[in-house]
Design an enzyme around this catalytic site. Structure first.
Site, PDB file in Angstrom:
ATOM      1  CE  LYS A 180      47.527  18.327  40.540  1.00  0.00           C
ATOM      2  NZ  LYS A 180      48.424  18.503  41.687  1.00  0.00           N
ATOM      3  CG  HIS A 225      45.527  21.889  38.928  1.00  0.00           C
ATOM      4  ND1 HIS A 225      44.416  21.519  39.646  1.00  0.00           N
ATOM      5  CD2 HIS A 225      46.401  22.389  39.831  1.00  0.00           C
ATOM      6  CE1 HIS A 225      44.618  21.757  40.928  1.00  0.00           C
ATOM      7  NE2 HIS A 225      45.809  22.293  41.067  1.00  0.00           N
TER       8      HIS A 225
END
Length: 237
Positions: A138, A134
């Site tokens: 995140k 990610h």
């Protein structure tokens, strides 16, 4: 439909655009600069709330919305230690829709993952692990999507009974390697490997639009309902 947005970061702005394109009115926007505006009075004329914030504030946000009698759609992850309390309130008439990932493709991927785990349960020469990637912003690790995928394996495989972040040498543990790079929207890979070959399934998101569309579809699904719902209910899986 009048929608309140709690959380106005990248996802909130994407949701706003899609909701407006689909003819909805954004009646209230709450972000870190006006959190005091999240009140029962300000929510009285709202049909549904879409909440994408952080684990520290999510549960409090839900309680204010429940007090106002407004259905909640949430994609915040990392707060699930309080999930039973939310479900209990839904049994008493509140309305809540939760998904660790609102992408239609990811939720089909969840079902594929479960089916593959069932098929692999009779072949103990294969081990399974996961990698998720990610963007650097995140907050939770592993991602909520990764945890849902891990649960899909654990529920359908006789050997694996827990997951661990990082690499594990225990047969009973499923390894999840979480990486944070650049602006990656989200990539999840499940790999079954033996000494002679491997089988891999992967979902890769190209942008946040798929997540945002799913959240708006969930919001359209909620008015007039009570109870606890998820993507399986929306997609009729």
């Amino acid at each position: 439909m009048k929608i309140a947005l709690i959380g106005y970061g990248r996802m909130g702005k994407e949701i706003e655009g899609i909701a407006r394109d689909r003819g909805h009115d954004i009646a209230l926007i709450i972000d870190q600069n006006n959190q005091a505006d999240l009140t029962v009075d300000n929510l009285k004329n709202v049909d549904v709330v879409i909440e994408f914030t952080n684990p520290d504030s999510a549960y409090r946000n839900y309680m204010i919305c429940f007090e106002a009698g407004v259905p909640v759609v949430s994609g915040t992850t990392g707060w699930l230690d309080q999930l039973d309390e939310v479900k209990s309130l839904c049994e008493k008439g509140k309305a809540f829709f939760y998904a660790s990932n609102f992408s239609l493709g990811v939720n089909l991927f969840f079902e594929l993952n479960k089916k593959l785990a069932q098929l692999m349960s009779g072949f103990d020469q294969y081990n399974v692990d996961m990698e998720e990637i990610h963007h650097i912003h995140k907050l939770d690790s592993p991602s909520g999507t990764a945890l849902t995928l891990a649960e899909g394996v654990l529920e359908n495989h006789p050997v694996k009974n827990s997951w661990v972040e990082g690499l594990s040498t225990k047969d009973s543990e499923m390894s999840i390697v979480a990486k944070r790079h650049g602006a990656v929207p989200g990539t999840h890979s499940i790999t079954w490997h033996s000494e002679v070959d491997e089988i891999q399934i992967q979902h890769q998101a190209y942008s946040r639009k798929g997540f945002a569309l799913g959240a708006v579809l969930a919001a359209e699904f909620m008015p007039g309902k009570s109870g606890f719902f998820g993507m399986k209910d929306l997609l009729k899986l």
